[in-house]
Motif scaffolding. Sequence first.
Motif, short mmCIF file in Angstrom:
data_model
loop_
_atom_site.label_atom_id
_atom_site.label_comp_id
_atom_site.label_asym_id
_atom_site.label_seq_id
_atom_site.Cartn_x
_atom_site.Cartn_y
_atom_site.Cartn_z
N LEU A 337 -1.66 9.85 -7.80
CA LEU A 337 -1.46 9.69 -6.36
C LEU A 337 0.02 9.58 -6.02
O LEU A 337 0.77 8.91 -6.71
CB LEU A 337 -2.18 8.44 -5.85
N ASN A 338 0.43 10.23 -4.96
CA ASN A 338 1.81 10.13 -4.50
C ASN A 338 1.86 10.51 -3.03
O ASN A 338 0.90 11.03 -2.47
CB ASN A 338 2.74 11.04 -5.32
N ALA A 361 1.84 3.91 -2.18
CA ALA A 361 0.59 3.18 -1.94
C ALA A 361 0.53 2.63 -0.52
O ALA A 361 -0.52 2.63 0.12
CB ALA A 361 0.45 2.04 -2.94
N ARG A 362 1.66 2.18 -0.03
CA ARG A 362 1.69 1.69 1.36
C ARG A 362 1.46 2.84 2.33
O ARG A 362 0.71 2.70 3.31
CB ARG A 362 3.04 1.04 1.65
N SER A 363 2.05 3.99 2.05
CA SER A 363 1.90 5.15 2.91
C SER A 363 0.46 5.65 2.94
O SER A 363 -0.03 6.10 3.97
CB SER A 363 2.83 6.28 2.44
N LEU A 364 -0.24 5.53 1.80
CA LEU A 364 -1.62 6.00 1.70
C LEU A 364 -2.64 4.96 2.15
O LEU A 364 -3.84 5.22 2.11
CB LEU A 364 -1.92 6.42 0.25
N GLY A 365 -2.18 3.79 2.56
CA GLY A 365 -3.08 2.76 3.04
C GLY A 365 -3.76 1.97 1.93
O GLY A 365 -4.73 1.26 2.18
N ILE A 366 -3.24 2.06 0.73
CA ILE A 366 -3.82 1.32 -0.40
C ILE A 366 -3.44 -0.15 -0.34
O ILE A 366 -4.21 -1.02 -0.73
CB ILE A 366 -3.38 1.97 -1.73
N THR A 367 -2.25 -0.43 0.15
CA THR A 367 -1.81 -1.81 0.31
C THR A 367 -0.98 -1.95 1.58
O THR A 367 -0.24 -1.03 1.95
CB THR A 367 -0.98 -2.28 -0.90
N SER A 368 -1.11 -3.10 2.21
CA SER A 368 -0.26 -3.41 3.37
C SER A 368 0.64 -4.59 3.06
O SER A 368 1.33 -5.10 3.94
CB SER A 368 -1.14 -3.72 4.59
N GLY A 369 0.63 -5.01 1.77
CA GLY A 369 1.47 -6.13 1.38
C GLY A 369 0.86 -7.47 1.75
O GLY A 369 -0.33 -7.58 2.06
N THR A 395 -10.60 5.22 -3.47
CA THR A 395 -11.01 5.76 -2.17
C THR A 395 -10.01 6.80 -1.67
O THR A 395 -10.40 7.87 -1.17
CB THR A 395 -11.16 4.63 -1.14
N ALA A 396 -8.73 6.50 -1.81
CA ALA A 396 -7.69 7.44 -1.40
C ALA A 396 -7.76 8.73 -2.21
O ALA A 396 -7.46 9.82 -1.69
CB ALA A 396 -6.31 6.80 -1.55
N ALA A 397 -8.19 8.63 -3.47
CA ALA A 397 -8.31 9.80 -4.33
C ALA A 397 -9.62 10.54 -4.12
O ALA A 397 -9.83 11.60 -4.71
CB ALA A 397 -8.19 9.37 -5.80
#
Length: 469
Positions: A337-338, A361-369, A395-397
């Motif tokens: 993922l990238n 990951a932040r851009s893909l919505g995987i984490t918001s910190g 899920t993103a993948a």
Amino acid sequence: MELEITRTSDDSRALTVPLTVKVLASVPSPGGTDPGSGGNPGGNSGGNPGNGSGPGNNDGQSGSGSPSAENAVPQPKPEKDRSVLELQGQSDQKGVVQSNVDVSTIKEAFQVAPSTDAGQRLVELRLKPVSGATAYEVSLPASALIDQGESHVFNIVTELGMLELPATLVMKDIVGDGVASIRFVRTELPKTVADQLGTQYGVQLELQLDGQPWPSESQLILRLPFRSSQNAQQDRIVAFAIGANGVATPLPQSYYDLNSGQLVFSVTLLTGNYAVVPVEQTFADLAEVQWAKKAMEALAVRGVIDAEASGDSTQLHPKQEMTRGQYMQWLMTALGLNASSGNAFSDVNEKAPYYEAVTAARSLGITSGIGDGRFLPESTITRQEMMTLTVRALTAAGLVDSEKAGTDNLTRFRDASEIRSYARDSVALLVDLGIAHGYNGEVKPLAEATRAESATLLYAMMSKLVWKK
């Protein structure tokens, strides 16, 4: 031609209307009377071309008059789950074996191909091995490809490799009456790469439309033959992409299919150079974590886990605590993922090895910190954090549907009440998939994870969802 017909009752004669009769020409087959069956794939990717019979001894004269295989129109043969076209190509002076398939043949092949329950039809184009071949190329008319259904699939099969070509790719990227060509080329690797990988040859894949690179970034499945020795560990057989700069990069999603004897992996670049090798690297600090040894080795040789060289040995530090930044880097690398751009967290240093992974990951919505634009990359990750990030990445993948998770299976764990609300669905899904397991009846959601535990979770994830063995 016209036929003269004589009536026997009165000997009267008449001519028919002009008729057309197609007669196959007779030309000598390459390599004399026996074109050879081709060899088995060798220990290096791409294998070795087979040994055909010697040069022909008829000095170019036509033989017995039987039709040539090269000029005969291939007839589709229905098999259990596909339609097969066997192609006998012609080799030029450079050893490039070329085959062409016309519109009517492709349409007929799809008509006789069995349809799956999902309505998919598979046509396999098998190019027969030719002695001394350096490349195999098959050309298909774009108009025939555009007419096929979205669920239809082509398999292009040669002794150098096999490509799965979905019709969705064709329909999206081809416009008009062009010619699509797929080529497998046996290449000699640069010396630096050959020395690094321990193999001399690779395979280059080229997809072109009217002589130009195919304008697509769709994901395709590529299979390269590899003859595995009895002592070779399947998890250590890895595909490498050879960049234009001569750098060999391991492909984490590649895996060895024992049944077919092929190394399977996905590609997004429609022109690329690849090699398959068994990686024999050893790691000195895994003796005390036998339960995680296989997982850590398999991920390390694929470039997912960072290793540290210390003197003559290489270490993976299995008992070391896992940080949030490190885990995100492992996870994103494993799944490929990238993102091209994104807003970085304020506490993630752009020089950190996990910078690109965390930002993507932040851009893909995987984490918001954790809030306030921070991620806390150097903090030790907990098991429930690790599982939550894993499901979001899956899920993103497109590998799981997080909306279908149910939490009923968590009741088996004594400490299920300790799982935070944000993590419950993710933990339940991984448990249901057999990726996450508990310890003596507990899931330990708040426990801090080690590198060995993290690797074990990722290995289970890859084995269940990515390495489709």
